[in-house]
Structures are given as C-alpha cells and as structure tokens.
Design an enzyme around this catalytic site. Structure first.
Site, PDB file in Angstrom:
ATOM      1  N   HIS A  35       0.871  -1.177   0.000  1.00 53.42           N
ATOM      2  CA  HIS A  35       0.000   0.000   0.000  1.00 53.42           C
ATOM      3  C   HIS A  35       0.909   1.229   0.000  1.00 53.42           C
ATOM      4  CE1 HIS A  35       1.056   0.071   4.231  1.00 53.42           C
ATOM      5  NE2 HIS A  35       0.526  -1.127   4.396  1.00 53.42           N
ATOM      6  N   HIS A  38       4.064   1.282   2.172  1.00 52.43           N
ATOM      7  CA  HIS A  38       5.231   0.594   1.598  1.00 52.43           C
ATOM      8  C   HIS A  38       5.886   1.479   0.532  1.00 52.43           C
ATOM      9  CE1 HIS A  38       2.840  -3.052   2.897  1.00 52.43           C
ATOM     10  NE2 HIS A  38       4.008  -3.279   3.458  1.00 52.43           N
TER      11      HIS A  38
END
Ligand code: PAF
Length: 290
Positions: A35, A38
């Site tokens: 997501h 990250h």
C-alpha cells in the site's frame, strides 16, 4: 526491470555483485500486500541508496495460533508490478523452508520490550519479528534498512537488536502514511467491512485527542490514557486492547509527561486487530526528531 531472487544464495550473489560495483544497498523488509505506506518506504530507500532491495515474506514465526497467517493478503504479481513501477531493483521472496530449514530455529528474544503494548495479546510475535529481521539483515547486509513508524514497537525492538548485536546497518524509521480520514495504512485494513472501516477511525481520533491534551500542557498520563480508552470504548464494535502513553525509546511507563512520549493504541474491529501511534511532546520539550 526488478530482479526476483528466490533463494538466499541468489540474494547474496546479487548483492555481492552490486557491492563490487561500489553501489550502496537500501533494504525494505515487508510481508507484501503493498500500500502507500510501503511505497513511501521504497521511495525513501531510493533517495538514500544506489540500489533498493525489498523482501516479501509472510513470516510464519510472527503469527500466533488463531491469527491471520493463512488469510494474510498475498498477491505477488500485483506487488511485483508495483515494485517495478517504484524502481525497486530486486525483490527477495524466499519460501518458508528456505528461511527456516530447521524445525526448531534459533530465535532472537526481544525481552522486556516485547512484553508491553502489543506483547500481551500477541505472545511470541516480536520474537518472530526480531528473528526474521535478524536473518534478513544478515542475508542482504544492507547499508540502510527502512521501517514504518506505524509499527512503533517493532521499530524500537529492531533498533535495540541492531545496537545490541552490532549489526553494521543504519535503521531509518519513516513516518506513518494515512488515509484522508487519518486511518493508518495497513495491509490488514483490507479485512474491514464498511462499518468496521468507519469505526476504525477512532484510533487516530483518540491519538489526536491525546496529542492535543499533551500539547496543551496536561502531564497526567493516567488522565490522558483514560480519555483515549473512553473514546475507543464509546464506539460500538470497537474492542479496546490498549491505549498507552510510554517512553518512546524503552517503551516503559511514564506517569508525568516531561518530554517526548509515544502514544499508542490497539483495538479490534470485528476480527481485525489494528494498531496506531504518534509521538507527542509537551510545550517546549526537546524532541528526538524521529
Ligand atoms: O512490518 C512487517 O511487515 C513485518 O513485521 C516485517 C518487518 C517485514 C518482518 O516480517
């Protein structure tokens, strides 16, 4: 093109070749299901390093009995495409047998740091995290490794391990990335139905309330924790795990706030357990700059 490395030997060989060419290595350990949180780690690693390695490994050792290991979201093709778009140079994605060939693996115990906050409801979790991160750091041997502030207790334990065991790596803890309504990005948000998703915003609201109290000069931790607990409990469907104000380095109890503190919450929404935190300082306190 992102290189896919499935074995420890292949990862070591790839890193060795890059190092021989004088390249610095940035490393982001993950369990996949990428997501925007990250993505921000990948971008920071990219800024700080010549080469970026990301590991994708859903680590069985950090899941307890009855936890979500089996249903943890896994979509390697999507993750790899995102890694490619973000300019990640290599993805290390070993099988469990590659990482844990022994039935009883040697483990790293986080001691007291693993017993507070999430510790009581996730026994063994931080032992699993410290162990896999120690192994990953030894396999990749990066110059820098990047972790999210969202998992504050994990970050404190990893910093303690790296200091205590003299790992030659710099750990950088990067800011939490949030949805527009404040919910911290997490791969587990995908489990929430729409009602749980709406309820889960209480975590960040309770943290902001604590931050407001601290910034306005309230020093009594018991009062702040009680307000957070009351807020979370007032949401039907939210099952409080903890709402704490602790020392940001040793995670120990604080009674009166005199400097920067870690405000941390954990609660269940249906079957999904979520955590969040922020660092807050009273007026004119010196901060650690984390
Ligand atoms: O934060 C995570 O995703 C995991 O705990 C980590 C650090 C990759 C270890 O498995």
């Amino acid at each position: 093109m992102t290189v896919v490395l499935e074995t420890i030997a292949a990862a070591r060989q790839w890193v060795r070749t890059e190092r021989t060419g004088g390249k610095s290595i940035g490393f982001v350990p993950t369990m996949g299901a990428f997501h925007d949180g990250h993505r921000s780690l990948f971008r920071r690693a990219r800024e700080q390093s010549d080469r970026v390695v990301v590991s994708i490994f859903v680590n069985p050792l950090q899941f307890g009995q009855g936890e979500d290991f089996a249903r943890y979201p896994r979509d390697f093709a999507r993750d790899l495409a995102l890694a490619e778009r973000e300019g990640v140079d290599a993805v290390f994605c070993p099988e469990a047998g590659e990482m844990y060939p022994d039935a009883l693996p040697l483990t790293v115990h986080p001691g007291k740091l693993g017993k507070t906050l999430c510790g009581p409801s996730r026994p063994g979790h931080f032992r699993g995290v410290a162990t896999v991160v120690a192994k990953l750091l030894n396999i990749i041997q990066p110059d820098r490794a990047f972790f999210g502030q969202k998992d504050a207790q994990q970050a404190v334990i990893i910093q303690w391990m790296v200091r205590g065991l003299n790992f030659p790596v710099e750990i950088e803890v990067c800011p939490t990335v949030r949805e527009p309504d404040g919910l911290a990005m997490s791969s587990r948000n995908a489990y929430l139905d729409s009602e749980e998703r709406a309820n889960a915003t209480v975590l960040y609201r309770s943290l902001r309330r604590a931050e407001d109290l601290i910034r306005s000069g309230v020093r009594d931790v018991a009062r702040i924790e009680q307000e957070m607990r009351d807020m979370i409990r007032s949401v039907p469907g939210a099952e409080l795990d903890y709402a704490r104000v602790v020392d940001p380095h040793a995670l120990g109890d604080v009674k009166q706030i005199a400097g920067e503190v870690l405000v941390a919450v954990g609660a269940r929404f249906g079957k999904t357990r979520l955590i969040d935190n922020l660092l807050a300082a009273p007026p004119r306190a010196v901060t650690s700059g984390q």
